[in-house]
Design an enzyme around this catalytic site. Structure first.
Site, mmCIF file in Angstrom:
data_model
loop_
_atom_site.group_PDB
_atom_site.id
_atom_site.type_symbol
_atom_site.label_atom_id
_atom_site.label_comp_id
_atom_site.label_asym_id
_atom_site.label_seq_id
_atom_site.Cartn_x
_atom_site.Cartn_y
_atom_site.Cartn_z
ATOM 1 C CB CYS A 140 -0.959 -0.030 1.190
ATOM 2 S SG CYS A 140 -0.201 -0.568 2.748
ATOM 3 C CE1 TYR A 141 2.076 4.312 5.057
ATOM 4 C CE2 TYR A 141 2.519 2.047 5.693
ATOM 5 C CZ TYR A 141 2.048 3.305 6.007
ATOM 6 O OH TYR A 141 1.554 3.555 7.261
#
Ligand SMILES: NC(=O)C1=CN([C@@H]2O[C@H](COP(=O)(O)OP(=O)(O)OC[C@H]3O[C@@H](n4cnc5c(N)ncnc54)[C@H](OP(=O)(O)O)[C@@H]3O)[C@@H](O)[C@H]2O)C=CC1
Ligand SMILES: CC(=O)N[C@@H](CCC(=O)OP(=O)(O)O)C(=O)O
Length: 345
Positions: free
Chosen positions: A149-150
């Site tokens: 996600c990051y």
């Protein structure tokens, strides 16, 4: 097309189920659970009551490989590496939401994920599923390593200006902020209400497993070995990631100049929305959607650029991007089943 989802009771799975319910070409034929097979999905997630009648199944590769075209793994690291090879050898494509196949350097996997790596041949053949950058490779892939996600929020913000030499790669600082669903459905002290509410917590500083994933992709795209400073914070919200990224400009440019570069880069990419000058995105403006919104500010005083990139961690950061990749693998329009507006307010 028939798909199976493994990790049935988790957040990645229930988000895949929600999104695939609106997909015109896909039927979810099996939801696999190692902990709650034979339970009704509606007993675990009552919000699906009266709409979805799935009964969770135990893993039966022999049966699934005969009846399924593609498997999504929404499992913790260390699980897909045990099952995906057999599916792939039998012609069933796999999209893995975990980190098992993302890092090409197996020593780095051991170091950052603290476990044994996946078989080398499968790691080598896996395509990193950052949809906006690897569409051609994704089209012909059998195994997709869906990005973290990051890294999704960060790389979509950094790669266009890194590739054009606008910023100094050795000055990059990434300040990441996430909601609690990023930690999955399992219980933990840091996501306990009284620890999370009215609080902001820095976590995994200097040891976040997404660090080598970002550096690997920056190297692949720019040929520059870079070490990024990456810090992560847990905020009292359910969904959302904001990465605020700082870097020194290589030459004096205005905010409008930098925004123009992003616009050029993403003009045919439906899920990346570049904001206008003075208009920085918030996590709520992408909530429940597959969009990544990017805003920019150049500080003439310091010669630094600040980039703000937001996604919904469960959609563009996980299940939505996985479906975008499935669409690309099948030659469908990449927006198929994914173009809904964010939930607002
Ligand atoms: N949450 C997020 O925002 C994001 C998550 N990811 C990654 O996606 C994957 C899924 O995340 P998420 O759904 O949030 O996590 P959850 O913890 O909510 O769900 C993971 C599920 O995997 C299954 N599982 C757990 N342990 C095992 C095991 N030992 N063997 C087999 N299955 C197991 C469980 O389902 P069951 O008991 O039903 O089998 C569990 O519910 C993870 O790798 C995560 O890192 C990636 C990007 C963003
Ligand atoms: C709040 C929280 O703990 N978020 C997780 C999100 C990472 C994730 O989902 O895991 P992958 O490594 O598979 O991408 C974290 O920061 O580790």
């Amino acid at each position: 097309m028939k798909v199976a989802i493994v990790g049935g009771t988790g957040y990645g799975s229930i988000e895949l189920i929600r999104l695939l319910q609106m997909h015109p070409h896909v039927e979810v034929s099996a939801v696999v659970s190692h902990s709650q097979s034979d339970s009704a999905l509606a007993d675990i997630y009552p919000h699906v009551t009266g709409v979805l009648n799935y009964t969770l199944e135990s893993m039966d590769i022999a049966k699934l490989k005969e009846s399924i075209d593609l498997v999504f793994f929404a499992t913790p690291s260390g699980i897909s590496m045990k099952y995906a090879p057999e599916f792939i050898e039998n012609g069933v494509k796999c999209i893995d939401l975990s980190g098992d196949f993302r890092l090409k350097n197996l020593d780095e996997y051991e170091q950052w994920y603290k476990g044994l790596p996946a078989p080398k041949a499968f790691v080598e053949s896996a395509v990193y599923g950052l949809s906006e950058f690897y569409e051609n490779q994704i089209k012909s892939a059998s195994l997709i390593a869906n990005p973290g996600c990051y890294p999704t929020a960060t790389l979509l913000a950094l790669l266009p200006i890194l590739k054009r030499g606008i910023i100094d790669p050795n000055t990059i600082v990434i300040d990441g902020k996430t909601g609690a669903s990023g930690a999955g459905r399992g219980l933990s002290l840091s996501t306990h209400y009284t620890e999370l509410n009215d609080n902001v917590r820095a976590y995994k500083i200097g040891e976040h497993q997404h660090t080598p994933e970002m550096e690997q992709t920056i190297y692949a795209e720019t040929n520059q070995l870079t070490k990024v400073t990456f810090s992560t914070h847990l905020l009292p919200m359910t969904r959302g990631i904001m990465c605020t990224i700082y870097a020194a400009l290589e030459e004096p440019l205005s905010t409008a100049d930098v925004l123009q570069q992003y616009r050029g880069f993403y003009q045919n990419k439906p899920f990346v929305r570049v904001r206008s000058e003075g208009n920085l995105p918030t996590t709520k403006e992408v909530y429940g959607s597959n969009f990544c919104d990017i805003g920019v500010h150049v500080d003439d005083r310091t010669g630094r650029v600040t980039i703000v990139s937001v996604i919904d961690n469960l959609v563009k950061g996980a299940s939505g991007q996985a479906i975008q990749n499935m669409n690309i693998m099948n030659g469908w329009n990449q927006t198929t089943g994914l173009m809904q507006l964010p939930v607002y307010p």
